[in-house]
Design an enzyme around this catalytic site. Structure first.
Site, PDB file in Angstrom:
ATOM      1  N   LYS A   1      -6.357  13.268  -2.998  1.00 49.96           N
ATOM      2  CA  LYS A   1      -6.352  12.120  -3.909  1.00 49.96           C
ATOM      3  C   LYS A   1      -4.985  12.055  -4.579  1.00 49.96           C
ATOM      4  O   LYS A   1      -4.420  13.090  -4.946  1.00 49.96           O
ATOM      5  CB  LYS A   1      -7.465  12.255  -4.953  1.00 49.96           C
ATOM      6  CG  LYS A   1      -7.434  11.151  -6.020  1.00 49.96           C
ATOM      7  CD  LYS A   1      -8.722  11.077  -6.829  1.00 49.96           C
ATOM      8  CE  LYS A   1      -8.808  12.067  -7.953  1.00 49.96           C
ATOM      9  NZ  LYS A   1      -7.740  11.970  -8.963  1.00 49.96           N
TER      10      LYS A   1
ATOM     11  N   GLU B   1      -2.590   9.818  -7.525  1.00 51.66           N
ATOM     12  CA  GLU B   1      -2.542   8.835  -8.606  1.00 51.66           C
ATOM     13  C   GLU B   1      -1.393   7.849  -8.370  1.00 51.66           C
ATOM     14  O   GLU B   1      -0.298   8.263  -8.000  1.00 51.66           O
ATOM     15  CB  GLU B   1      -2.322   9.541  -9.955  1.00 51.66           C
ATOM     16  CG  GLU B   1      -3.485  10.426 -10.358  1.00 51.66           C
ATOM     17  CD  GLU B   1      -3.291  11.072 -11.733  1.00 51.66           C
ATOM     18  OE1 GLU B   1      -2.333  10.715 -12.454  1.00 51.66           O
ATOM     19  OE2 GLU B   1      -4.116  11.942 -12.077  1.00 51.66           O
TER      20      GLU B   1
ATOM     21  N   ASP C   1      -6.974  16.947  -5.415  1.00 51.00           N
ATOM     22  CA  ASP C   1      -5.901  16.214  -6.084  1.00 51.00           C
ATOM     23  C   ASP C   1      -4.543  16.748  -5.683  1.00 51.00           C
ATOM     24  O   ASP C   1      -4.325  17.973  -5.677  1.00 51.00           O
ATOM     25  CB  ASP C   1      -6.027  16.379  -7.607  1.00 51.00           C
ATOM     26  CG  ASP C   1      -6.678  15.185  -8.264  1.00 51.00           C
ATOM     27  OD1 ASP C   1      -6.650  14.077  -7.686  1.00 51.00           O
ATOM     28  OD2 ASP C   1      -7.231  15.358  -9.362  1.00 51.00           O
TER      29      ASP C   1
ATOM     30  N   ASP D   1      -7.115  17.884 -10.454  1.00 50.07           N
ATOM     31  CA  ASP D   1      -6.058  18.614 -11.173  1.00 50.07           C
ATOM     32  C   ASP D   1      -6.470  18.825 -12.634  1.00 50.07           C
ATOM     33  O   ASP D   1      -5.777  19.497 -13.397  1.00 50.07           O
ATOM     34  CB  ASP D   1      -4.698  17.915 -11.046  1.00 50.07           C
ATOM     35  CG  ASP D   1      -4.708  16.496 -11.554  1.00 50.07           C
ATOM     36  OD1 ASP D   1      -5.787  15.987 -11.944  1.00 50.07           O
ATOM     37  OD2 ASP D   1      -3.623  15.868 -11.560  1.00 50.07           O
ATOM     38  N   SER D   2      -7.656  18.292 -12.993  1.00 47.86           N
ATOM     39  CA  SER D   2      -8.257  18.620 -14.294  1.00 47.86           C
ATOM     40  C   SER D   2      -8.568  20.119 -14.366  1.00 47.86           C
ATOM     41  O   SER D   2      -8.888  20.633 -15.440  1.00 47.86           O
ATOM     42  CB  SER D   2      -9.532  17.798 -14.523  1.00 47.86           C
ATOM     43  OG  SER D   2     -10.390  17.865 -13.405  1.00 47.86           O
TER      44      SER D   2
ATOM     45  N   GLU E   1     -10.249   4.855 -13.205  1.00 46.19           N
ATOM     46  CA  GLU E   1     -10.592   5.607 -14.420  1.00 46.19           C
ATOM     47  C   GLU E   1     -10.340   4.785 -15.676  1.00 46.19           C
ATOM     48  O   GLU E   1      -9.263   4.207 -15.859  1.00 46.19           O
ATOM     49  CB  GLU E   1      -9.746   6.898 -14.443  1.00 46.19           C
ATOM     50  CG  GLU E   1     -10.013   7.770 -15.652  1.00 46.19           C
ATOM     51  CD  GLU E   1      -9.491   9.205 -15.495  1.00 46.19           C
ATOM     52  OE1 GLU E   1      -9.009   9.576 -14.395  1.00 46.19           O
ATOM     53  OE2 GLU E   1      -9.569   9.949 -16.487  1.00 46.19           O
TER      54      GLU E   1
HETATM   55  O1  KIV Z   1      -8.759  15.548 -12.013  1.00 50.53           O
HETATM   56  C1  KIV Z   1      -9.842  14.972 -12.176  1.00 50.53           C
HETATM   57  O2  KIV Z   1     -10.824  15.566 -12.636  1.00 50.53           O
HETATM   58  C2  KIV Z   1      -9.923  13.560 -11.803  1.00 50.53           C
HETATM   59  C3  KIV Z   1     -11.210  12.847 -12.030  1.00 50.53           C
HETATM   60  C4  KIV Z   1     -11.842  12.996 -13.312  1.00 50.53           C
HETATM   61  C5  KIV Z   1     -11.239  11.489 -11.500  1.00 50.53           C
HETATM   62  O3  KIV Z   1      -9.003  13.032 -11.308  1.00 50.53           O
END
Ligand code: KIV
Length: 265
Positions: free
Chosen positions: A114, A116, A84, A45-46, A183
């Protein structure tokens, strides 16, 4: 070429082989990372920051994650694609969490999601796994909680938070997460977690004594001059390479030397 699956992750942990993961959000970059041999591509989600310029990961939606993830899936031949679950897509209820995880898997073609968080989302994560969807947990600095933390500082330096992280990690492994991202926590804590869990622990800013590493693709390629936390190593300085190339193109267009006789019909 053997496709990487969650069974491969399991085997790699058993064999003490390190897992490499990078983020990608589009077809072209995903194809390059896959050709470079990474074991897994995370559609993080980055993408909210890297692709869309937001200051946090919070604004990105399920539809936007599916858009990015489906492009990545179309490019990848070998790596395991993990997507994510964005902010708001699993927090509200167990039913919403399963519905959104199912949408992501169905509409993107990815291999896993993934999520959180720890104990708070035990039921949500369990229900997603029960629906047949492989899940990677994510503990330590969880950027979707940036407003709760008050920033992006290192997590779990104090005993209580470290203890909570260890118990969350054990819980996530016990309910069936097949891997865990940790992280920005002290390297000794990450090492302890990695040694205590039967599943691979993939670190980012968590030192070298874990089962694998993940970085944002654009960070390790040096595409962002203004972002260089200690845990990022730039394996290339692509920002300079790209701006130099664009400047040469710009000059040649203005000088009338591009295109040449060989570059026209
Ligand atoms: O969204 C992301 O890029 C991440 C990683 C950097 C672990 O969750």
């Amino acid at each position: 070429m053997q496709k990487v699956t969650i069974q491969t992750f399991k085997q790699m942990k058993a064999d003490g082989q390190k897992i490499s993961m990078l983020t990608a959000y589009d077809y072209t970059m995903a194809a390059l990372l896959d050709a470079g041999g990474v074991d897994s591509i995370l559609v993080g989600d980055s993408a909210a920051n890297v692709m869309n310029g937001w200051s946090t990961t919070l604004p990105i939606t399920v539809d936007q994650m599916i858009y990015h993830a489906s492009a990545v899936v179309r490019a990848v031949q070998r790596a395991l694609v993990v997507v994510d679950m964005p902010f708001g897509s699993y927090q509200v209820s167990v039913a919403e969490a399963v519905k959104n995880a199912v949408r992501i898997m169905k509409e993107s073609g990815a291999g896993a999601v993934k999520i959180e968080g720890g104990e708070t989302y035990r039921e949500h994560i369990s229900a997603i796994i029960d629906a047949g969807i492989p899940v990677v947990g994510h503990l330590g600095l969880t950027p979707q909680s940036v407003h709760k933390f008050g920033g992006y500082a290192i997590r779990a330096k104090e005993k209580d938070e470290a203890q909570q992280l260890k118990s969350d990690a054990a819980m996530l492994a016990s309910i069936g997460c097949f891997a865990l991202v940790i992280e920005k926590v002290p390297a000794t804590l990450a090492m302890e977690v990695s040694r205590s869990l039967p599943i691979p622990v993939i670190g980012i800013g968590a030192g070298n004594c874990v089962d694998g590493q993940v970085l944002v693709g654009q960070d390790m390629l040096g595409m962002n001059d203004s972002f260089k936390p200690r845990f990022v190593r730039r394996f290339l300085n692509l920002a300079t390479e790209i701006t130099d190339a664009v400047s040469r193109y710009n000059n040649e267009v203005k000088a009338g030397t591009f295109p040449s006789a060989d570059e026209q019909y």
